[in-house]
Design an enzyme around this catalytic site. Structure first.
Site, mmCIF file in Angstrom:
data_model
loop_
_atom_site.group_PDB
_atom_site.id
_atom_site.type_symbol
_atom_site.label_atom_id
_atom_site.label_comp_id
_atom_site.label_asym_id
_atom_site.label_seq_id
_atom_site.Cartn_x
_atom_site.Cartn_y
_atom_site.Cartn_z
ATOM 1 N N THR A 1 29.086 12.095 56.580
ATOM 2 C CA THR A 1 30.109 11.554 55.689
ATOM 3 C C THR A 1 31.419 11.416 56.437
ATOM 4 O O THR A 1 31.895 12.383 57.035
ATOM 5 C CB THR A 1 30.290 12.518 54.492
ATOM 6 N N HIS B 1 18.698 12.872 49.739
ATOM 7 C CA HIS B 1 19.539 14.032 50.056
ATOM 8 C C HIS B 1 19.280 15.124 49.014
ATOM 9 O O HIS B 1 19.794 15.057 47.895
ATOM 10 C CB HIS B 1 21.001 13.595 50.017
ATOM 11 N N ASN C 1 22.321 20.884 50.755
ATOM 12 C CA ASN C 1 23.773 21.149 50.751
ATOM 13 C C ASN C 1 24.417 21.302 49.376
ATOM 14 O O ASN C 1 25.614 21.048 49.207
ATOM 15 C CB ASN C 1 24.509 20.057 51.546
ATOM 16 N N TYR D 1 24.063 19.678 46.530
ATOM 17 C CA TYR D 1 24.298 18.520 45.662
ATOM 18 C C TYR D 1 23.216 18.463 44.572
ATOM 19 O O TYR D 1 22.428 19.398 44.427
ATOM 20 C CB TYR D 1 24.406 17.250 46.516
ATOM 21 N N ASN E 1 28.598 24.933 49.231
ATOM 22 C CA ASN E 1 28.790 24.515 47.840
ATOM 23 C C ASN E 1 28.324 25.566 46.842
ATOM 24 O O ASN E 1 27.822 25.251 45.756
ATOM 25 C CB ASN E 1 28.138 23.153 47.553
HETATM 26 C C1 LIG Z 1 31.853 15.464 59.224
HETATM 27 C C2 LIG Z 1 30.517 15.870 58.695
HETATM 28 C C3 LIG Z 1 29.947 15.132 57.666
HETATM 29 C C4 LIG Z 1 28.667 15.454 57.187
HETATM 30 N N1 LIG Z 1 28.099 14.675 56.218
HETATM 31 C C5 LIG Z 1 26.822 14.911 55.830
HETATM 32 C C6 LIG Z 1 26.167 14.019 54.938
HETATM 33 O O1 LIG Z 1 26.705 12.986 54.513
HETATM 34 N N2 LIG Z 1 24.905 14.328 54.558
HETATM 35 C C7 LIG Z 1 24.252 15.444 55.022
HETATM 36 O O2 LIG Z 1 23.099 15.689 54.639
HETATM 37 N N3 LIG Z 1 24.850 16.290 55.892
HETATM 38 C C8 LIG Z 1 26.096 16.026 56.320
HETATM 39 N N4 LIG Z 1 26.678 16.841 57.262
HETATM 40 C C9 LIG Z 1 25.856 17.861 57.939
HETATM 41 C C10 LIG Z 1 25.276 17.262 59.245
HETATM 42 O O3 LIG Z 1 24.344 16.232 58.958
HETATM 43 C C11 LIG Z 1 24.573 18.340 60.110
HETATM 44 O O4 LIG Z 1 23.556 18.929 59.342
HETATM 45 C C12 LIG Z 1 25.563 19.386 60.586
HETATM 46 O O5 LIG Z 1 26.694 18.788 61.189
HETATM 47 C C13 LIG Z 1 24.910 20.339 61.590
HETATM 48 O O6 LIG Z 1 24.496 19.650 62.765
HETATM 49 P P1 LIG Z 1 25.354 19.757 64.143
HETATM 50 O O7 LIG Z 1 25.455 21.211 64.471
HETATM 51 O O8 LIG Z 1 24.531 18.983 65.142
HETATM 52 O O9 LIG Z 1 26.677 19.128 63.878
HETATM 53 C C14 LIG Z 1 27.972 16.562 57.730
HETATM 54 C C15 LIG Z 1 28.567 17.326 58.738
HETATM 55 C C16 LIG Z 1 29.818 16.985 59.231
HETATM 56 C C17 LIG Z 1 30.416 17.788 60.351
#
Ligand SMILES: Cc1cc2nc3c(=O)[nH]c(=O)nc-3n(C[C@H](O)[C@H](O)[C@H](O)COP(=O)(O)O)c2cc1C
Length: 370
Positions: free
Chosen positions: A28, A177, A180, A182, A237
């Site tokens: 996001t 989705h 998290n 939701y 959440n």
């Molecule tokens: C800025 C940001 C936005 C995210 N938006 C979403 C999202 O839209 N949907 C989702 O399932 N997870 C979202 N996440 C979680 C990421 O998909 C991912 O699971 C999380 O960053 C852990 O992976 P990483 O350690 O490689 O960053 C978001 C995480 C970040 C940092």
């Protein structure tokens, strides 16, 4: 142990040939245009990242009620479908593949973001701890309104329509989705689902909403083009469950029956578990889910390669590293230096921190001081 499999091994995902096993996690970024419509800026961002084996585009609301943050994109209006077409065309032109993540935030919203200033909806009227991000800044969450049983098919139908819209917008597939905290996750876990109808109580009942959404979405898409994301160990959440092993073990078994593209797991950071979550080991779910497994959460190339070699998962998703490195596969292949993500520009804004992270070239490498 199969040492020949690593991040750069191709993968056959249904009829899609992925050139590598590096997935861009859904992220996001709150940069949709007027009317929550994706625009050229978003197309540029995703096209820059088309070398991923698969891109999963950011969480996208299936209805106006599904929105929980300012400027997140939707997939419920003709303008949004046209906006997403810019994105899918740009990614395909660069040779990439892109799924859309379908989203309804449920209680993680605020009247300020809801149509007619109404209360957000949820399985049960239980207020989350914390604050909603509104156009006027952070405001305390409110107690949501519990859905009537008769309203649930209406929301399932919104997912079906959104899936049909994603098909029209040129996506290669969709991800549901269910992670998290939701709406779907709120149904799955008993900390947020205290319903007494056929959608609450036993785990069979709590998984019913997800099952009906999977059925609706796979009535539009070939099941091999539909994935589901879960966060079994997450507490983000304000989520909790009295028996996560049973809840998510059963959910994984139910999802196995649908011959889906994949199950995508967020493996929570230690912080989540410290805050009261119970770790649900990926190996435990691997035993219960028979199809393709994607894992995400804190992966490096080294950790990803080890998990793939041990066949604990089939694909590895990267979140923050993909924010900062549009050419992440190339950098990992060359063991080139990585750009560092800048959290201040994660959410909202324009090009800065979105389309201006540099691609790697030898000239970008810091000079070695002798
Ligand atoms: C800025 C940001 C936005 C995210 N938006 C979403 C999202 O839209 N949907 C989702 O399932 N997870 C979202 N996440 C979680 C990421 O998909 C991912 O699971 C999380 O960053 C852990 O992976 P990483 O350690 O490689 O960053 C978001 C995480 C970040 C940092």
């Amino acid at each position: 142990m199969n040492n020949s499999i690593n991040l750069f091994s191709p993968y056959q995902l249904g009829d899609l040939e992925l050139p590598n096993r590096i997935v861009m996690a859904p992220l996001t970024r709150q940069r949709a245009g007027q009317g929550n419509v994706p625009r050229e800026l978003n197309a540029t961002h995703y096209a820059q990242r088309a070398s991923a084996g698969l891109i999963i585009a950011e969480a996208t609301q299936v209805s106006p009620q599904g929105q929980g943050y300012p400027n997140t994109p939707g997939i419920h209006s003709p303008e949004q479908v046209a906006g997403w077409k810019l994105v899918t065309d740009a990614v395909h032109q660069q040779g990439g593949r892109i799924f859309l993540q379908l989203w309804h935030v449920g209680r993680i919203s605020h009247p300020d973001l809801q149509p007619n200033g109404e209360l957000p909806i949820a399985p049960s009227a239980i207020k989350p701890e914390g604050q909603a991000l509104t156009f006027a800044g952070l405001k305390p969450f409110v107690t949501p309104r519990a859905l009537e049983t008769t309203e649930i098919p209406v929301i399932v139908e919104q997912y079906r329509q959104a899936a049909a819209n994603a098909l029209a917008a040129g996506f290669d597939g969709v991800e549901i989705h269910a992670a998290n905290g939701y709406l779907i996750d709120q149904f799955l876990r008993d900390g947020t689902n205290q319903r007494t109808d056929e959608y609450g109580g036993s785990i069979e009942n709590r998984v019913r909403f997800l099952r009906e959404i999977v059925e609706a979405v796979t009535s539009v898409w070939d099941s091999k083009r539909v994935g589901v994301r879960l966060s079994p160990s997450g507490t983000f959440n304000d989520m909790r469950d009295s028996n996560p092993l049973e809840t998510f073990g059963y959910t994984a078994q139910v999802l196995s029956q649908f011959d889906l593209a994949y199950l995508h797991l967020i493996e929570s950071a230690d912080a989540d578990i410290r805050h009261g979550g119970t770790a649900v080991p990926t190996d435990y779910l691997r035993e219960r889910y028979t199809g393709t497994l994607i894992v995400c959460g804190g992966y490096t190339a080294e950790k990803g390669n080890a998990v793939l070699a041990n066949q604990q998962a089939d694909l590895i998703a990267f979140g923050t590293l993909f924010i900062a490195n549009p050419d992440l596969p190339r950098r990992l292949a060359l063991n080139a230096p990585l750009n560092q993500p800048i959290p201040e520009s994660f959410y909202g804004g324009g090009e800065k921190g979105y389309t201006d992270y540099p691609f790697w070239s030898p000239a970008n490498e810091p000079a070695v001081s002798l």
